[in-house]
Design a protein around this motif. Structure first.
Motif, mmCIF file in Angstrom:
data_model
loop_
_atom_site.group_PDB
_atom_site.id
_atom_site.type_symbol
_atom_site.label_atom_id
_atom_site.label_comp_id
_atom_site.label_asym_id
_atom_site.label_seq_id
_atom_site.Cartn_x
_atom_site.Cartn_y
_atom_site.Cartn_z
ATOM 1 N N LEU A 1 0.820 -1.204 0.000
ATOM 2 C CA LEU A 1 0.000 0.000 0.000
ATOM 3 C C LEU A 1 0.860 1.262 0.000
ATOM 4 C CD1 LEU A 1 -2.713 1.366 0.093
ATOM 5 C CD2 LEU A 1 -2.788 0.984 2.563
ATOM 6 N N ASN A 2 1.920 1.270 0.764
ATOM 7 C CA ASN A 2 2.775 2.460 0.811
ATOM 8 C C ASN A 2 3.514 2.684 -0.501
ATOM 9 O OD1 ASN A 2 2.637 3.913 3.434
ATOM 10 N ND2 ASN A 2 3.069 1.881 4.257
ATOM 11 N N LYS A 3 3.877 1.614 -1.203
ATOM 12 C CA LYS A 3 4.487 1.780 -2.522
ATOM 13 C C LYS A 3 3.488 2.393 -3.499
ATOM 14 C CE LYS A 3 8.319 -1.515 -2.696
ATOM 15 N NZ LYS A 3 8.504 -1.755 -1.278
ATOM 16 N N VAL A 4 2.229 1.957 -3.433
ATOM 17 C CA VAL A 4 1.194 2.543 -4.281
ATOM 18 C C VAL A 4 0.951 4.001 -3.896
ATOM 19 C CG1 VAL A 4 -1.271 2.456 -4.854
ATOM 20 C CG2 VAL A 4 0.087 0.351 -4.808
ATOM 21 N N GLU A 5 0.842 4.277 -2.624
ATOM 22 C CA GLU A 5 0.573 5.634 -2.154
ATOM 23 C C GLU A 5 1.652 6.620 -2.600
ATOM 24 O OE1 GLU A 5 -0.680 9.108 -0.223
ATOM 25 O OE2 GLU A 5 -1.765 7.347 -0.929
ATOM 26 N N HIS A 6 2.888 6.177 -2.664
ATOM 27 C CA HIS A 6 4.004 7.071 -3.013
ATOM 28 C C HIS A 6 4.408 6.963 -4.482
ATOM 29 C CE1 HIS A 6 4.963 8.537 1.072
ATOM 30 N NE2 HIS A 6 4.411 7.395 1.441
ATOM 31 N N ALA A 7 3.625 6.250 -5.287
ATOM 32 C CA ALA A 7 3.924 6.125 -6.711
ATOM 33 C C ALA A 7 3.556 7.421 -7.441
ATOM 34 C CB ALA A 7 3.151 4.945 -7.302
ATOM 35 N N ASP A 8 4.012 7.519 -8.700
ATOM 36 C CA ASP A 8 3.632 8.657 -9.526
ATOM 37 C C ASP A 8 2.119 8.696 -9.712
ATOM 38 O OD1 ASP A 8 6.284 9.319 -9.780
ATOM 39 O OD2 ASP A 8 6.543 8.280 -11.701
ATOM 40 N N ARG A 9 1.625 9.844 -10.133
ATOM 41 C CA ARG A 9 0.179 10.107 -10.133
ATOM 42 C C ARG A 9 -0.651 9.005 -10.797
ATOM 43 N NH1 ARG A 9 -0.843 15.423 -13.043
ATOM 44 N NH2 ARG A 9 -0.409 14.117 -14.861
ATOM 45 N N SER A 10 -0.388 8.687 -12.046
ATOM 46 C CA SER A 10 -1.196 7.688 -12.746
ATOM 47 C C SER A 10 -1.039 6.306 -12.140
ATOM 48 C CB SER A 10 -0.827 7.649 -14.236
ATOM 49 O OG SER A 10 -1.286 8.814 -14.882
ATOM 50 N N ALA A 11 0.197 5.973 -11.748
ATOM 51 C CA ALA A 11 0.446 4.667 -11.131
ATOM 52 C C ALA A 11 -0.270 4.564 -9.792
ATOM 53 C CB ALA A 11 1.946 4.450 -10.956
ATOM 54 N N ARG A 12 -0.347 5.668 -9.066
ATOM 55 C CA ARG A 12 -1.060 5.679 -7.792
ATOM 56 C C ARG A 12 -2.551 5.429 -8.021
ATOM 57 N NH1 ARG A 12 -3.807 9.484 -4.658
ATOM 58 N NH2 ARG A 12 -3.552 9.237 -2.396
ATOM 59 N N TRP A 13 -3.136 6.131 -8.979
ATOM 60 C CA TRP A 13 -4.559 5.925 -9.276
ATOM 61 C C TRP A 13 -4.831 4.477 -9.663
ATOM 62 C CZ3 TRP A 13 -4.727 10.734 -12.986
ATOM 63 C CH2 TRP A 13 -4.772 11.899 -12.219
ATOM 64 N N ARG A 14 -3.990 3.935 -10.541
ATOM 65 C CA ARG A 14 -4.201 2.566 -11.020
ATOM 66 C C ARG A 14 -4.045 1.571 -9.880
ATOM 67 N NH1 ARG A 14 -4.807 0.230 -15.691
ATOM 68 N NH2 ARG A 14 -4.395 2.215 -16.787
ATOM 69 N N GLY A 15 -3.028 1.754 -9.052
ATOM 70 C CA GLY A 15 -2.804 0.828 -7.951
ATOM 71 C C GLY A 15 -3.960 0.801 -6.968
ATOM 72 N N TYR A 16 -4.483 1.969 -6.634
ATOM 73 C CA TYR A 16 -5.631 2.003 -5.725
ATOM 74 C C TYR A 16 -6.838 1.327 -6.369
ATOM 75 C CZ TYR A 16 -3.823 4.767 -1.843
ATOM 76 O OH TYR A 16 -3.131 5.164 -0.722
ATOM 77 N N GLY A 17 -7.024 1.511 -7.668
ATOM 78 C CA GLY A 17 -8.142 0.854 -8.334
ATOM 79 C C GLY A 17 -8.075 -0.656 -8.216
ATOM 80 N N TYR A 18 -6.873 -1.226 -8.422
ATOM 81 C CA TYR A 18 -6.710 -2.672 -8.298
ATOM 82 C C TYR A 18 -6.886 -3.127 -6.852
ATOM 83 C CZ TYR A 18 -4.736 -2.553 -13.041
ATOM 84 O OH TYR A 18 -4.541 -2.385 -14.394
ATOM 85 N N LEU A 19 -6.337 -2.382 -5.901
ATOM 86 C CA LEU A 19 -6.448 -2.769 -4.493
ATOM 87 C C LEU A 19 -7.896 -2.704 -4.001
ATOM 88 C CD1 LEU A 19 -3.301 -1.041 -2.933
ATOM 89 C CD2 LEU A 19 -3.585 -3.458 -3.485
ATOM 90 N N PHE A 20 -8.643 -1.724 -4.493
ATOM 91 C CA PHE A 20 -10.036 -1.583 -4.072
ATOM 92 C C PHE A 20 -10.977 -2.537 -4.800
ATOM 93 C CE2 PHE A 20 -9.074 2.955 -2.614
ATOM 94 C CZ PHE A 20 -9.116 2.612 -1.280
ATOM 95 N N GLY A 21 -10.464 -3.314 -5.751
ATOM 96 C CA GLY A 21 -11.290 -4.317 -6.401
ATOM 97 C C GLY A 21 -12.233 -3.787 -7.455
ATOM 98 N N TYR A 22 -11.921 -2.628 -8.048
ATOM 99 C CA TYR A 22 -12.766 -2.097 -9.098
ATOM 100 C C TYR A 22 -12.547 -2.890 -10.396
ATOM 101 C CZ TYR A 22 -13.080 1.946 -5.952
ATOM 102 O OH TYR A 22 -13.279 2.757 -4.869
ATOM 103 N N PRO A 23 -13.542 -2.952 -11.260
ATOM 104 C CA PRO A 23 -13.360 -3.619 -12.554
ATOM 105 C C PRO A 23 -12.212 -2.986 -13.342
ATOM 106 C CG PRO A 23 -15.681 -3.213 -12.129
ATOM 107 C CD PRO A 23 -14.930 -2.471 -11.064
ATOM 108 N N ASP A 24 -11.489 -3.808 -14.099
ATOM 109 C CA ASP A 24 -10.316 -3.315 -14.830
ATOM 110 C C ASP A 24 -10.679 -2.166 -15.769
ATOM 111 O OD1 ASP A 24 -8.888 -5.218 -13.511
ATOM 112 O OD2 ASP A 24 -8.430 -6.437 -15.287
ATOM 113 N N ALA A 25 -11.818 -2.288 -16.463
ATOM 114 C CA ALA A 25 -12.212 -1.237 -17.403
ATOM 115 C C ALA A 25 -12.455 0.087 -16.678
ATOM 116 C CB ALA A 25 -13.459 -1.654 -18.178
ATOM 117 N N ALA A 26 -12.999 0.021 -15.461
ATOM 118 C CA ALA A 26 -13.235 1.233 -14.682
ATOM 119 C C ALA A 26 -11.916 1.861 -14.253
ATOM 120 C CB ALA A 26 -14.100 0.912 -13.463
ATOM 121 N N VAL A 27 -10.949 1.028 -13.908
ATOM 122 C CA VAL A 27 -9.622 1.539 -13.532
ATOM 123 C C VAL A 27 -8.988 2.234 -14.735
ATOM 124 C CG1 VAL A 27 -7.323 0.922 -12.729
ATOM 125 C CG2 VAL A 27 -9.327 -0.234 -11.770
ATOM 126 N N ASP A 28 -9.069 1.595 -15.908
ATOM 127 C CA ASP A 28 -8.512 2.196 -17.121
ATOM 128 C C ASP A 28 -9.165 3.542 -17.415
ATOM 129 O OD1 ASP A 28 -6.908 -0.035 -17.450
ATOM 130 O OD2 ASP A 28 -8.241 -0.982 -18.928
#
Length: 298
Positions: free
Chosen positions: A172-199
């Motif tokens: 979680l801390n690696k995702v939190e401190h990632a670059d902007r787009s990578a942070r958004w994408r990582g949280y989407g995967y961790l929160f269990g959102y559908p892949d298309a919604a994350v994209d």
């Protein structure tokens, strides 16, 4: 010549010894061992135990654990729909003069949110500072679902050094401190959102950052016990119609929520077993989930 014992006591001793050998043999030849197999058929009284807490802290822990279940974290704890959930408790503190007493107390209580190695709960402090303040909130992980998500999305997680067996807070801390787009994408995967919604969310965010124009969107909501909207929620393109993946996710979630509402009414209230027994019932193996629990224990 050795005289053979002839007493009934000796015969009983031989019978007990034979039984012991049979049990030992079963434990060796059955995968996982016989005692372990027995343990899988019923909720463990070690799960979520608060026995070592003083009464005041136990009461606070019970309220905190119920808040977890009433939120979208239900889909992390009672199911595996969301590898991670957050926000069931929130904090803010001045960076110049931080008072972390409540955060530390909450971490102490969340250390009891354990059932073997199935769950992990903690407090995340966000990297950003706003008006001299930092914000933090409670998080909870389903470790099996987390490992699956990291495996499925290895192309995202591996470059961050995240493997399926990494510690949840390290992930979680690696995702939190990632670059902007990578942070958004990582949280989407961790929160269990559908892949298309994350994209969609990542692309919309990048478009907005580049043009300064807000990208119009709709939202898909899955209700929780505490609220109908704004909890287990993800953004979709304007006019979006639910996909098969989203419909399956909603169907599974609603079955979990319906079951929780029934069990909550049975377990929570004056004279009822309480949240610890509720948690044990919700997280017990399917074949062992009891219809009723007669008394409270923690």
């Amino acid at each position: 010549m050795v005289k053979q014992p002839s007493s009934g006591r000796a015969s009983a001793g031989r019978a007990r010894y034979g039984l012991w050998l049979a049990v030992l043999w079963l434990a060796l030849v059955i995968p996982g061992g016989w005692p372990a197999a027995q343990a899988e058929t019923r909720p463990s009284t070690d799960c979520f135990s608060l026995a070592d807490l003083p009464p005041e802290q136990r009461t606070r822990a019970e309220a905190l654990f119920l808040a977890i279940l009433d939120s979208e974290a239900l889909y992390t704890v009672a199911g595996d729909l969301k590898p991670m959930s957050s926000g069931y408790v929130r904090f803010q503190f001045d960076v110049a003069a931080p008072d972390l007493g409540e955060i530390e107390t909450t971490r102490t209580l969340l250390a009891h949110f354990r059932c073997g190695d199935r769950f992990y709960a903690d407090v995340l402090t966000f990297a950003a500072i706003h008006d001299g303040k930092r914000y933090a909130e409670g998080v909870v992980f389903n470790r099996a679902a987390l490992r699956r998500a990291v495996g499925v999305h290895a192309g995202y997680f591996a470059p961050l050094g995240i493997t399926p067996n990494a510690h949840p807070m390290d992930m979680l801390n690696k995702v939190e401190h990632a670059d902007r787009s990578a942070r958004w994408r990582g949280y989407g995967y961790l929160f269990g959102y559908p892949d298309a919604a994350v994209d969609f969310f990542v692309a919309a965010g990048e478009t907005q950052a580049a043009t300064g124009k807000f990208v119009e969107r709709d939202f898909m909501h899955i209700p929780t016990y505490a609220r109908d909207t704004g909890a287990f929620t993800w953004a979709v393109a304007k006019g979006h119609r639910a996909t098969e993946e989203e419909e399956r996710l909603r169907t599974r979630a609603m079955a979990i929520l319906e079951d929780y509402r029934k069990r909550r009414a049975e377990f929570i209230g004056d004279g009822k077993p309480g949240v610890i027994e509720l948690l044990r019932a919700l997280t017990a193996p399917a074949q062992a989930k009891p219809a009723r629990v007669a008394r409270h224990s923690s």
